[in-house]
Design a protein around this motif. Structure first.
Motif, mmCIF file in Angstrom:
data_model
loop_
_atom_site.group_PDB
_atom_site.id
_atom_site.type_symbol
_atom_site.label_atom_id
_atom_site.label_comp_id
_atom_site.label_asym_id
_atom_site.label_seq_id
_atom_site.Cartn_x
_atom_site.Cartn_y
_atom_site.Cartn_z
ATOM 1 N N PRO A 290 50.576 35.883 18.984
ATOM 2 C CA PRO A 290 51.551 36.403 18.023
ATOM 3 C C PRO A 290 50.876 36.774 16.702
ATOM 4 O O PRO A 290 49.751 36.355 16.423
ATOM 5 C CB PRO A 290 52.512 35.227 17.839
ATOM 6 N N SER A 291 51.595 37.547 15.928
ATOM 7 C CA SER A 291 51.065 37.936 14.621
ATOM 8 C C SER A 291 50.920 36.697 13.746
ATOM 9 O O SER A 291 51.732 35.771 13.818
ATOM 10 C CB SER A 291 51.996 38.934 13.946
ATOM 11 N N GLN A 292 49.922 36.680 12.927
ATOM 12 C CA GLN A 292 49.719 35.558 12.028
ATOM 13 C C GLN A 292 48.958 36.016 10.795
ATOM 14 O O GLN A 292 48.455 37.129 10.753
ATOM 15 C CB GLN A 292 48.977 34.421 12.716
ATOM 16 N N GLY A 293 48.908 35.158 9.838
ATOM 17 C CA GLY A 293 48.185 35.489 8.608
ATOM 18 C C GLY A 293 49.077 36.035 7.522
ATOM 19 O O GLY A 293 48.639 36.189 6.383
ATOM 20 N N GLY A 294 50.335 36.345 7.841
ATOM 21 C CA GLY A 294 51.251 36.821 6.805
ATOM 22 C C GLY A 294 51.557 35.693 5.832
ATOM 23 O O GLY A 294 51.746 34.554 6.238
ATOM 24 N N ALA A 295 51.561 36.003 4.558
ATOM 25 C CA ALA A 295 51.818 34.946 3.572
ATOM 26 C C ALA A 295 52.489 35.543 2.346
ATOM 27 O O ALA A 295 52.246 36.697 1.988
ATOM 28 C CB ALA A 295 50.511 34.264 3.164
ATOM 29 N N ASP A 296 53.342 34.726 1.752
ATOM 30 C CA ASP A 296 53.953 35.123 0.492
ATOM 31 C C ASP A 296 52.943 34.873 -0.631
ATOM 32 O O ASP A 296 51.940 34.196 -0.417
ATOM 33 C CB ASP A 296 55.222 34.296 0.263
ATOM 34 N N PRO A 297 53.219 35.386 -1.821
ATOM 35 C CA PRO A 297 52.270 35.139 -2.919
ATOM 36 C C PRO A 297 52.087 33.642 -3.143
ATOM 37 O O PRO A 297 53.013 32.854 -2.950
ATOM 38 C CB PRO A 297 52.945 35.787 -4.129
ATOM 39 N N GLN A 298 50.899 33.280 -3.548
ATOM 40 C CA GLN A 298 50.633 31.870 -3.834
ATOM 41 C C GLN A 298 51.586 31.350 -4.891
ATOM 42 O O GLN A 298 51.862 32.036 -5.885
ATOM 43 C CB GLN A 298 49.213 31.733 -4.373
ATOM 44 N N THR A 299 52.062 30.142 -4.674
ATOM 45 C CA THR A 299 52.939 29.561 -5.676
ATOM 46 C C THR A 299 52.112 29.076 -6.873
ATOM 47 O O THR A 299 50.907 28.855 -6.758
ATOM 48 C CB THR A 299 53.715 28.376 -5.095
ATOM 49 N N LEU A 300 52.789 28.889 -7.977
ATOM 50 C CA LEU A 300 52.086 28.428 -9.179
ATOM 51 C C LEU A 300 51.481 27.046 -8.949
ATOM 52 O O LEU A 300 50.382 26.752 -9.423
ATOM 53 C CB LEU A 300 53.034 28.404 -10.374
ATOM 54 N N ASP A 301 52.211 26.196 -8.229
ATOM 55 C CA ASP A 301 51.687 24.850 -7.967
ATOM 56 C C ASP A 301 50.398 24.926 -7.156
ATOM 57 O O ASP A 301 49.450 24.168 -7.395
ATOM 58 C CB ASP A 301 52.727 24.010 -7.217
ATOM 59 N N ASP A 302 50.390 25.828 -6.186
ATOM 60 C CA ASP A 302 49.180 26.009 -5.375
ATOM 61 C C ASP A 302 48.004 26.417 -6.248
ATOM 62 O O ASP A 302 46.894 25.896 -6.108
ATOM 63 C CB ASP A 302 49.427 27.119 -4.348
ATOM 64 N N ILE A 303 48.267 27.365 -7.131
ATOM 65 C CA ILE A 303 47.178 27.874 -7.988
ATOM 66 C C ILE A 303 46.678 26.758 -8.895
ATOM 67 O O ILE A 303 45.469 26.560 -9.055
ATOM 68 C CB ILE A 303 47.669 29.070 -8.823
ATOM 69 N N ARG A 304 47.624 26.012 -9.470
ATOM 70 C CA ARG A 304 47.218 24.920 -10.372
ATOM 71 C C ARG A 304 46.373 23.886 -9.643
ATOM 72 O O ARG A 304 45.471 23.287 -10.207
ATOM 73 C CB ARG A 304 48.462 24.236 -10.962
ATOM 74 N N PHE A 305 46.701 23.655 -8.374
ATOM 75 C CA PHE A 305 45.971 22.657 -7.602
ATOM 76 C C PHE A 305 44.597 23.172 -7.178
ATOM 77 O O PHE A 305 43.586 22.469 -7.272
ATOM 78 C CB PHE A 305 46.801 22.268 -6.374
ATOM 79 N N LEU A 306 44.565 24.421 -6.703
ATOM 80 C CA LEU A 306 43.346 24.917 -6.082
ATOM 81 C C LEU A 306 42.302 25.406 -7.081
ATOM 82 O O LEU A 306 41.102 25.253 -6.847
ATOM 83 C CB LEU A 306 43.684 26.058 -5.118
ATOM 84 N N ALA A 307 42.754 26.005 -8.184
ATOM 85 C CA ALA A 307 41.778 26.619 -9.099
ATOM 86 C C ALA A 307 40.743 25.606 -9.607
ATOM 87 O O ALA A 307 39.530 25.869 -9.517
ATOM 88 C CB ALA A 307 42.498 27.299 -10.248
ATOM 89 N N PRO A 308 41.162 24.433 -10.111
ATOM 90 C CA PRO A 308 40.138 23.473 -10.560
ATOM 91 C C PRO A 308 39.270 22.968 -9.415
ATOM 92 O O PRO A 308 38.079 22.746 -9.586
ATOM 93 C CB PRO A 308 40.956 22.322 -11.172
ATOM 94 N N SER A 309 39.885 22.821 -8.232
ATOM 95 C CA SER A 309 39.105 22.327 -7.088
ATOM 96 C C SER A 309 38.025 23.319 -6.717
ATOM 97 O O SER A 309 36.873 22.948 -6.446
ATOM 98 C CB SER A 309 40.014 22.113 -5.873
#
Lengths: 628, 136
Positions: A290-309
């Motif tokens: 099946p199709s995969q990889g579709g994603a909505d824009p990153q949430t702000l919480d995701d960005i806050r968590f991932l950017a420093p990491s």
């Protein structure tokens, strides 16, 4: 002048600011009517308080927006993340590969080209469009005379274009495409020398900053305001620079993000730029991924968590945390749980899992389903992990080794206090257990706590007065039928010692097995005695007879079940797996390496009874089995 | 009410600034209003302010402006009187209203208000006359 010139300025609340101003001004005896709401002085004081308050709010917002943790505007969060070297992603298009069949009215050519950006419409309801990203070659089937192509790459969305004319005299020119639903990954760029020129060059997305030469025609895509993508270009030192009058022509897909995942098709091709085209379609058999990889824009919480990491990793996979951060950065929207461990943590006692120095294992649990496909694992390994690993390290993406926690619970409730029917209550308890599992168990960095689970059950509704909960653990083996199978099943916890078999009798997923005479015996299951495992069956009179002894053994202390030379002939109801359920010696479980606990909603055994109902002895004993 | 509490000693002298913001020709300072004039100015401010007009203090003011757009009849007149009395009672604690006369001036399309009040720290009554007319 005020005799008491102290003005309190620390408060931010409007009423308090007004009070402070009036208190301050009262010190001047020239005026006295500050108290009265209709007075002119009060009006002036209000204006002062408004201005002070607005300034306070403005400054507070401005300061908040200055830090990644407190910023609220997406553009601010994205900008802070960019400063840390983290590029956020907007919408991602779902992708898939499909086998394509095209019919022509003239079957003379032996092969045809399916042009790039041919539209594939979902046949079921026309609700999704996919397009092939590149020209595909279709060859004629000698029998059907149709033109067929395999593994044609499709991307979801609607193609669109945007163009800019470079004006170097305008220092404020930005190359922002005003659409928030653009798939960054499929954006392609062609730069023409001028608006009227036919001379053009395709510019490529930039990867590594360090390896870009001054003449490399590369571009960067970054999220600007309102989730719009902004194109950035080199300056002639790092990457080629644009020239005045260049025409920048961008092609991209406007995507529907996450909603386009898990689509198998079939798709129809309504029109195609092929001579004598009649019809076209894709296969959609059960083997189609099946199709995969579709994603909505990153949430702000995701960005806050991932950017420093990601900043901590410095774009290098050195520690386990580095691997996690980079994989989550690049593929995190599809990953529910991740664990990274070195090969040196292998088990010296397990011949199949001996320590392997220099190897890094990455266990990934997808958000949808239990395992990624081989191709996805390869993509993660080759394109996401390997470019960042240190020399001499071999990364390997593996599936989690699932252990199913089988929850059985006898719940007593007071019907007079219950807003739900017995069936609804049973469903609500099941839902809560599954939710608890998703949030607290199916992660590598959490532990399964028995007491927490029972609390979840008891807290489902106020009408529940008590519950008796039992846990079993289950491993699922997919054997090759008719062939010798060996496996070491790890449960991660010691197994319970008792007078009965450690392996519980299966009531489903039983299998057919050949006995000593070669005759096929149906409805067989495993049983354990003195740590040895036998294949047995239960006769009509309830007596258990051995079909084949010495199939394997149980190591209670280490929590393993080993099967050797296990040759099932068939599995009942055409199931694909044999399930081996045991009773654990402990009721709290912690995942280790790639071993991950999960709960299968279809395996829950929830029995709800009114408080004054009498539970049959055998059932009470069954649930009592969970108390250690 | 969002605003601060009021303390009201009987011997208090009322002084306020003039909303004209005119300059005193002698002191070159802003003109002040005191005593009765300050209270009259305050009452006018209350009556001329529409409720909801003042940020963070939406209850402040009166609904006179709405009523001025209603038909000029005894019912509207009664509502106006009621509104004036309620607004003064709510926001001007320094006065006691002794009487209120409200006449139509149909030719001028306006109401003439004659308000008789007494300051709580004075004995003699004061009359405040003003016209209420809609501007647009």
């Amino acid at each position: 002048m005020p005799t008491n010139p102290q003005l309190r300025v620390a408060e931010l609340d409007y009423d308090q600011i007004l009070t402070n101003l009036i208190t301050f001004m009262k010190a001047d005896p020239t005026f006295s009517d500050y108290d009265f709401t209709g007075s002119g002085l009060r009006m002036l004081a209000r204006v002062l308080a408004y201005v002070t308050y607005y300034n306070g709010v403005y400054l507070s917002s401005a300061v908040n927006e200055a830090f990644l943790d407190t910023a609220q505007l997406r553009s601010s969060v994205v900008a802070h993340a960019r400063m840390l070297g983290y590029n956020t992603h907007g919408v991602n298009s779902a992708r898939m590969t499909a086998n394509v069949v095209v019919q022509l009215s003239d079957t003379t050519p032996l092969g045809i080209t399916l042009p790039q950006h041919t539209q594939f419409v979902l046949q079921a309801n026309n609700s999704f469009n996919f397009y092939n990203v590149e020209d595909a070659t279709l060859t004629q089937n000698a029998t059907s005379l149709n033109y067929e192509g395999t593994d044609v790459a499709l991307v979801e969305g609607n193609p669109a274009t945007y163009r800019f004319v470079v004006n170097l005299t305008d220092p404020t020119q930005r190359f922002v495409i005003p659409n928030a639903n653009i798939d960054f990954g499929s954006l392609t760029l062609v730069v023409f020398d001028s608006v009227t020129s036919n001379v053009s060059a395709t510019w490529q997305p930039a990867n590594s900053f360090l390896l870009i030469e001054p003449t490399d025609k590369v571009f960067w895509v970054e999220e600007a305001y309102n989730s719009f993508p902004e194109l950035r270009f080199g300056n002639g030192v790092v990457g080629a620079a644009l020239e005045d009058g260049n025409l920048v022509f961008a092609e991209y897909f406007i995507s529907r993000g996450n909603t386009a995942n898990s689509i198998r098709g079939p798709f129809r091709i309504l029109t195609a730029n092929i001579t004598n085209f009649l019809t076209g379609a894709t296969d959609a058999d059960a083997n189609t991924s099946p199709s995969q990889g579709g994603a909505d824009p990153q949430t702000l919480d995701d960005i806050r968590f991932l950017a420093p990491s990601v900043y901590q990793t410095q774009n290098r996979c050195v520690t386990a945390a580095d691997y996690k951060a980079i994989i989550l950065r690049d593929y995190g929207e599809h990953i529910a749980a991740i664990n990274v461990f070195g090969g040196e943590q292998g088990d010296p006692n397990d011949p199949k899992e001996r320590p392997i120095l220099g190897k890094v294992f990455i266990a990934l649990k997808p958000k949808i389903g239990l395992r990624f496909t081989d191709s996805v694992r390869d993509v993660i390994e080759e394109t996401i992990v390997k470019p960042h690993v240190i020399v001499g390290t071999i990364p390997s993406v593996i599936d989690p080794d699932y252990v199913y926690v089988v929850v059985g619970s006898l719940v007593k409730y007071e019907p007079k206090n219950a807003p739900l029917t017995k069936l609804q209550l049973q469903q609500a308890i099941s839902n809560n257990i599954v939710l608890y599992a998703e949030q607290n168990i199916e992660k590598f960095d959490t532990q399964f706590r028995f007491s927490r689970l029972t609390r979840v059950i008891d807290d489902t509704d106020e009408s529940i007065v008590s519950s008796l909960t039992r846990l079993d653990l289950e491993k699922r083996v997919v054997p090759i039928l008719g062939a010798s199978n060996s496996a070491t099943l790890k449960y991660g916890v010691p197994l319970k010692r008792g007078s009965e078999s450690t392996i519980l009798e299966n009531l489903s997923h039983r299998f057919s097995y050949a006995d000593q005479t070669g005759a096929t015996v149906n409805n067989c299951f495993f049983i354990e005695s003195n740590d040895d495992i036998s294949v047995v069956r239960r006769l009509a009179n309830g007596v258990i007879t051995t079909v084949q002894a010495g199939i394997g053994n149980v190591d209670r202390e280490h929590g393993t079940v080993s099967l050797n030379n296990f040759i099932p002939l068939a599995i009942e109801n055409d199931e694909v797996d044999v399930r081996i359920r045991i009773r654990p010696a402990v009721n709290d479980f912690a995942p280790r390496l790639n071993l991950l606990y999960t709960v299968d909603a279809t395996d829950l055994n929830i029995r709800v009874e009114a408080d004054d109902d009498v539970t049959p002895d055998d059932q009470a004993t069954f649930f009592q089995g969970g108390i250690l | 009410m969002a605003e601060i509490d009021i303390t009201l000693p009987r011997n208090r002298e009322y002084t306020d600034i003039s909303m004209t913001f005119a300059k005193n020709p002698v002191t070159f300072d802003i003109i002040t209003l005191s005593g009765v004039d300050a209270v009259k100015r305050s009452i006018k401010n209350i009556l001329m302010t529409q409720t909801g007009e003042v940020p963070f203090f939406p209850a402040y003011g009166s609904r006179i402006r709405h009523l001025l757009f209603e038909p000029m009849d005894p019912i509207t007149s009664a509502l106006l009187q009621s509104e004036i009395l309620a607004s003064i009672a709510a926001f001007e604690p320094r006065v006691k209203v002794l009487g209120l006369l409200l006449d139509f001036d149909e030719d001028g399309n306006r109401y003439q208000v004659q308000l008789t009040i007494r300051l709580l720290n004075q004995i003699q009554p004061i009359t405040l006359s003003l016209f209420l007319s809609r501007l647009r």
